[in-house]
Structure formats: structure tokens, C-alpha cells
Design a protein around this motif. Structure first.
Motif, PDB file in Angstrom:
ATOM      1  N   GLY A   1       0.855  -1.184   0.000  1.00 21.70           N
ATOM      2  CA  GLY A   1       0.000   0.000   0.000  1.00 21.70           C
ATOM      3  C   GLY A   1       0.894   1.237   0.000  1.00 21.70           C
ATOM      4  N   LYS A   2       0.339   2.359  -0.450  1.00 26.14           N
ATOM      5  CA  LYS A   2       1.187   3.555  -0.572  1.00 26.14           C
ATOM      6  C   LYS A   2       1.709   4.033   0.784  1.00 26.14           C
ATOM      7  CE  LYS A   2      -2.551   6.940  -0.510  1.00 26.14           C
ATOM      8  NZ  LYS A   2      -3.204   8.068  -1.161  1.00 26.14           N
ATOM      9  N   ASP A   3       1.017   3.640   1.861  1.00 27.99           N
ATOM     10  CA  ASP A   3       1.443   4.041   3.204  1.00 27.99           C
ATOM     11  C   ASP A   3       2.801   3.460   3.591  1.00 27.99           C
ATOM     12  OD1 ASP A   3       0.006   1.569   3.014  1.00 27.99           O
ATOM     13  OD2 ASP A   3      -0.033   1.450   5.204  1.00 27.99           O
ATOM     14  N   ILE A   4       3.179   2.363   2.955  1.00 26.49           N
ATOM     15  CA  ILE A   4       4.426   1.725   3.377  1.00 26.49           C
ATOM     16  C   ILE A   4       5.461   1.712   2.242  1.00 26.49           C
ATOM     17  CG2 ILE A   4       3.386   0.394   5.243  1.00 26.49           C
ATOM     18  CD1 ILE A   4       3.354  -2.050   3.431  1.00 26.49           C
ATOM     19  N   ALA A   5       5.294   2.666   1.319  1.00 28.65           N
ATOM     20  CA  ALA A   5       6.238   2.764   0.205  1.00 28.65           C
ATOM     21  C   ALA A   5       7.640   3.097   0.719  1.00 28.65           C
ATOM     22  CB  ALA A   5       5.769   3.824  -0.783  1.00 28.65           C
ATOM     23  N   ARG A   6       7.720   3.994   1.694  1.00 26.98           N
ATOM     24  CA  ARG A   6       9.028   4.438   2.183  1.00 26.98           C
ATOM     25  C   ARG A   6       9.872   3.260   2.688  1.00 26.98           C
ATOM     26  NH1 ARG A   6       9.881   8.689   7.185  1.00 26.98           N
ATOM     27  NH2 ARG A   6       8.569   9.977   5.870  1.00 26.98           N
ATOM     28  N   PHE A   7       9.231   2.378   3.427  1.00 29.65           N
ATOM     29  CA  PHE A   7       9.968   1.245   4.006  1.00 29.65           C
ATOM     30  C   PHE A   7      10.482   0.304   2.906  1.00 29.65           C
ATOM     31  CE2 PHE A   7       6.688   2.700   6.919  1.00 29.65           C
ATOM     32  CZ  PHE A   7       7.431   2.973   8.054  1.00 29.65           C
TER      33      PHE A   7
END
Ligand code: ME8
Length: 513
Positions: free
Chosen positions: A261-267
Motif C-alpha cells: 500500500g502507498k502508506d508503506i512505500a518508504r519502508f
């Protein structure tokens, strides 16, 4: 030679019950896994649960249960949700399993041996809800004037001894990697955000915690547990039996696709590649972020009481109508809204009407006018060839959409052909040919059966149950359902089973229409 295809979903936190957002990423990954299996690839599809960390520990405490017992219960529920959504995972990994703990510790050792981890002390902001460290400059002002994370999650000031990962040392290598591998991150918007975040400068990352102990012990220093994201990301390797590089499953590395999901793109797009670079492990081929679902225009939240369990939708509308809706409603990668009205509309217009009626009309004419026997394929007219040509290119067209994670575009490609079939049947009017030209009627019905076979074969990854029924009604044997079988026309003369409607129209109980 079969090509390996390794696709993953995020592993879901067991702090709360599964909902439609989790089901969404899993269904999308499932479509890709099924597509590649039918294309003849060597597929490994991984999902699972993320069970460590402070957030899960606190949820267990609130429930008055030990963390492991709590995780067992919620993990089982995620598995049952995956099964209810027909997620065809090859493995379901839990981060509390010994195989994962070994893999995560081995990865840590490798990174530490390469001098990318050092001991220090963390002092700064932490958002428990996101299990994420934030810099002061990233915080925003919340509704009550307090500092919150950019996601709106509350933050707390944390001060504790900690191991650090030398993330700052990877900034240039990461940027060079994004540049040299334009397909590595998607969609475009996510890639842009990641690149700009990395360009602003990366701080070293705290990768261990000492203020609680529900986690994987840091090798060589049992006072520390690994930061839950170091632990969690390692699942993609530990499920392949890493660090045993001779294991048969290691043929699937590097992963073809991490769907998140886009919420965990950074990780996934920053931390994970940097950990792998530090460990000297090859990077995954692609990381793609899906958008966020709202419910009837509102954010899904426990406090609003609007959290949707996908199993309830399946009970009411049927599995395939729900899977179809999730991937059809908004171009994959964008945000979407779930509303009853649009779910019912998609079901009634595109499934019941466009596809269901087409199959029902064709098959009931075969039953009535051809004695239920599949007519021979004979000479084709220009219109016949044109229609069948559109069906034939679907395989290649969809394969390239799948490579781009353009799942909605792939469905749109199929619907164009379905609409062409409907125009064809109306124009050819096979029902009127029975008396005037029965041979042409047979030919038209045969063309339609062939077109439907192509359509149903290509739609199997999206709607496995109803396409199975459709293919059975079209007289397609089980071993004839892979994509390559489309090259061989069905022999005429097969007896087709009595046709039965596949997609019922949904009528709201309170709706007078
Ligand atoms: O982040 N709309 O787990 P998680 C769309 N454990 N997708 C949604 C969604 C919504 N409203 N809500 C959740 C974690 N998702 C970590 C992952 S991976 C090594 C560790 C989906 O339980 C979406 O894919 O919070 C999101 O990334 C994932 O659920 C987050 O699940």
C-alpha cells in the motif's frame, strides 16, 4: 524454460482484524500470481503476518492475552480472510516462526559484518501507529494543535540506546539505482515522492529498541530487539529459506514484485533496498504501491465504525463480484472509494449484463438450436475473423498490462472485447438465422463460443470461481484452461452442459425497481 515469478503482499500487523484494505492488496497480488501460473511461469506467491513490535504488544495487553497467543488468533483470522478471498498463496509466513527469526538474524549479521550497523542512542519522535521514526521537520500540526506524524498518527518522544543502520551512506547509491532502473518503483507519483524524500537527505535509521521486548533479539546483544521493520522486511527472504542460498526456493530471488500500500512505500523503496545493498543481496525487480480505499467517501476507522470486513461483502455479493469491483473501480495505483451503489452498479452492468447475458444468450441458443452440441469451426467471414482477432491479442495485451501492474487497464481491454461481442451478436442475430440460414447460425454461435472461451480463460485470474463455471459450460476441459491452450481450437461435436446463469443481477431489498 519456465520463468520464476515471485510476488509478495505486505505481511499484515496482527494488532487488529483484517479488513477490505488488506484484502485489496492481497487480491491484486493474487491476480498477478494466477496470471503468471496460467502463462506457464514458475510462481511463488507469499503472504503472511507481521507479529512483533510495540503496537502488537500493546494490542495483546489491551486484550489481556500474551502476545504470542494474541498473534496466533489474529494471524488465523488473516489466513481465513485470505482463504475466503481465494488468495492462492504458496506460503503464509509468520514473523514469530523460527525460520523467520533465523532469516532475520542472518540478514542482520550480514549487514553488521559489512559495517553498516553501529551502536548509539536514539532521541527523537516515534509514531507507534506507523511503527515509524520521524524527523522533527516532517511533523505537522494536528487538529488539537499538537505535533503529529505526516500521516496524522500521534508521536511520542523516545530516548533509548539503539543500534543504527548507516542509511545516510546509501543515499547516493539509492538515487543512482532509481535512475538506472526506471521500472523499479511505481506508480509514477510514488516514485517521484520517494526520490524527492531521498534527495532531501537520509538520516541513519534506528534499527533496535530496548524499551520493550516483543521482538527478535539482536544477534550478540539480547538487550535489544530488532526494529519491527527490519524484522518484517526480512520475511521476503526468510520465506525462501535465506540464508541457505542453496535452498530450492532461493531460485525465486530476486523477487519479481513487492506489492504494497502507498502508506508503506518508504519502508520498501528506501529502507529495504538499502538493507539489501548493505547485505550484498540482489534487489527486488519492482515495488509497486496501491492506493487507499475510503468507505462511502470516508476514511475507514474503528472510531467511525465503518471498517469493512471483506467476508461480509462476499456473503452478500459473491466473491467474484467483490474481487472484480476492487480491481475495476479505479485505475490500480490510485485511491478509490467503496460504495454499495457503485459495487451494485458494476455487478449489474458489467458482470450480469455485459458478460453474463452474452454467455447466457450464446449458450442457450447452442442448447436450443444446436442440440447442446458445439458446432464445428468452419470458414470464417471477415467479421468473424475480426472479432476472434481481438480475442487472440488479449493474451499479449494483458501480459504487458500485468508487467506494468495496470490491472484495471487489463480488465478494460477485456471489456472492450466483451462489448465487441455484444455488438457482434446483435448484428449477426443468430436467433433469426435458425430458419433462414442454419449453417450460418452454427458458425456465428461457434465464433461466440470461441470468443467467450478466450475471454473466460483470460479472466480466470480476476474471477476464478465464476470463470471456472463459465469454462465448464463452454465445454473447456480443465487441462485446456491455461493460456497456451488457446492456440488449439476446441473440437466440434462436444456436448455442452445445460447453461446456467453465472452473474445474478443484484436488486436492493428496499429498492422498488
Ligand atoms: O503496514 N486501502 O501492515 P498493516 C488500501 N506490517 N489498502 C490498505 C488499506 C486501505 N484503507 N488499509 C490497509 C503493515 N491496506 C506492515 C507491513 S511488510 C514487510 C510489513 C493495505 O497491517 C495496504 O497494502 O498496517 C497497506 O500497505 C497494508 O494493508 C498495511 O497493512
Amino acid at each position: 524454460m519456465t520463468r520464476p515469478f515471485y510476488v509478495t503482499t505486505p505481511i499484515y500487523y496482527v494488532n487488529g482484524a483484517p479488513h477490505i484494505g488488506h484484502a485489496y492488496t492481497s487480491v491484486a497480488a493474487d491476480v498477478l500470481a494466477r496470471f503468471h501460473r496460467l502463462a506457464g511461469d514458475d510462481v511463488f506467491f507469499l503472504t503472511g503476518t507481521d507479529e512483533h513490535g510495540q503496537k502488537v504488544e500493546q494490542a495483546a495487553q489491551a486484550a489481556g492475552v500474551a502476545p504470542k497467543a494474541f498473534a496466533d488468533r489474529v494471524s488465523d483470522d488473516f489466513r481465513s480472510m485470505a482463504d475466503a478471498m481465494a488468495i492462492s498463496y504458496d506460503d503464509f509466513i509468520r514473523t514469530t516462526e523460527p525460520r523467520h527469526i533465523e532469516g532475520a538474524q542472518a540478514l542482520w549479521r550480514k549487514v553488521a559484518d559489512n559495517d553498516a550497523i553501529y551502536l548509539g542512542a536514539y532521541e527523537g519522535w516515534y509514531a507507534l501507529r506507523d511503527e515509524c521514526f520521524y524527523g522533527e521537520d516532517e511533523l505537522i500540526t494536528g487538529p488539537d494543535g499538537q505535533k503529529v506524524a505526516p500521516t496524522g498518527a500521534p508521536v511520542e518522544w523516545v530516548k533509548e540506546p539503539s543500534y543504527f543502520f548507516r542509511l545516510s551512506a546509501f543515499q547516493d547509491r539509492l538515487l543512482a539505482y532509481y535512475e538506472a532502473n526506471p521500472e523499479f518503483l511505481g506508480p509514477h507519483g510514488m516514485k517521484r515522492e520517494i526520490i524527492s524524500f531521498v534527495k532531501q537527505g537520509l538520516r541513519d535509521l534506528s534499527v533496535s529498541r530496548t524499551s520493550f521486548n516483543w521482538g527478535i533479539p539482536v544477534p550478540g546483544d539480547e538487550q535489544h530487539v530488532m526494529y519491527v521493520w527490519f524484522d518484517a522486511l526480512a520475511n521476503y527472504l526468510s520465506a525462501l529459506d535465506y540464508p541457505n542460498t542453496d535452498a530450492a526456493r532461493m531460485r525465486f530471488w530476486p523477487a519479481s514484485l513487492h506489492l504494497v500500500g502507498k502508506d508503506i512505500a518508504r519502508f520498501h523503496a528506501i529502507y529495504w533496498p538499502a538493507f539489501l545493498m548493505a547485505a550484498g543481496v540482489e534487489l527486488p525487480q519492482k515495488i509497486f504501491a496501491n492506493g487507499w480505499w475510503t468507505i462511502e467517501g470516508q476514511k475507514m476507522s474503528k472510531s467511525l465504525g465503518n471498517v469493512v470486513d471483506p467476508r461480509d461483502l462476499v456473503k452478500e455479493f459473491g466473491l467474484d463480484a467483490v474481487r472484480f469491483f476492487l480491481l475495476r473501480e479505479v485505475p490500480f495505483g490510485g485511491d478509490s472509494d467503496l460504495s454499495r451503489k457503485s459495487l451494485i452498479m458494476r455487478n449489474n452492468v458489467e458482470l450480469a449484463n455485459d458478460l453474463g447475458n452474452l454467455a447466457q444468450r450464446t449458450l442457450s441458443l447452442v442448447a436450443r438450436n444446436c442440440g447442446g452440441i458445439l458446432p464445428e469451426r468452419r470458414a470464417l467471414t471477415e467479421e468473424d475473423t475480426h472479432l476472434l482477432g481481438q480475442v487472440a491479442v488479449l493474451r499479449e495485451l494483458m501480459a504487458s498490462q500485468m508487467d506494468r501492474c495496470a490491472l484495471t487497464d487489463a480488465l478494460e481491454d477485456v471489456w472492450k472485447v466483451i462489448r465487441a461481442c455484444n455488438a457482434y451478436i446483435d448484428h449477426q442475430a443468430p436467433w433469426a438465422l435458425k430458419k433462414t440460414d442454419p449453417e450460418r447460425m452454427n458458425d456465428v454461435l461457434r465464433v461466440l463460443v470461441d470468443a467467450l472461451r478466450g475471454i473466460a480463460t483470460m479472466l480466470q485470474p480476476f474471477m476464478p470461481q465464476s470463470m471456472e463455471r463459465m469454462l465448464t459450460q463452454l465445454g473447456v476441459a480443465e487441462e485446456e484452461r491455461i493460456f497456451a491452450a488457446l492456440e488449439t481450437p476446441l473440437p466440434g461435436g462436444r456436448v455442452l452442459p445445460a447453461p446456467q446463469g453465472i452473474f445474478p443481477r443484484y436488486v436492493e431489498a428496499a429498492d422498488p425497481a
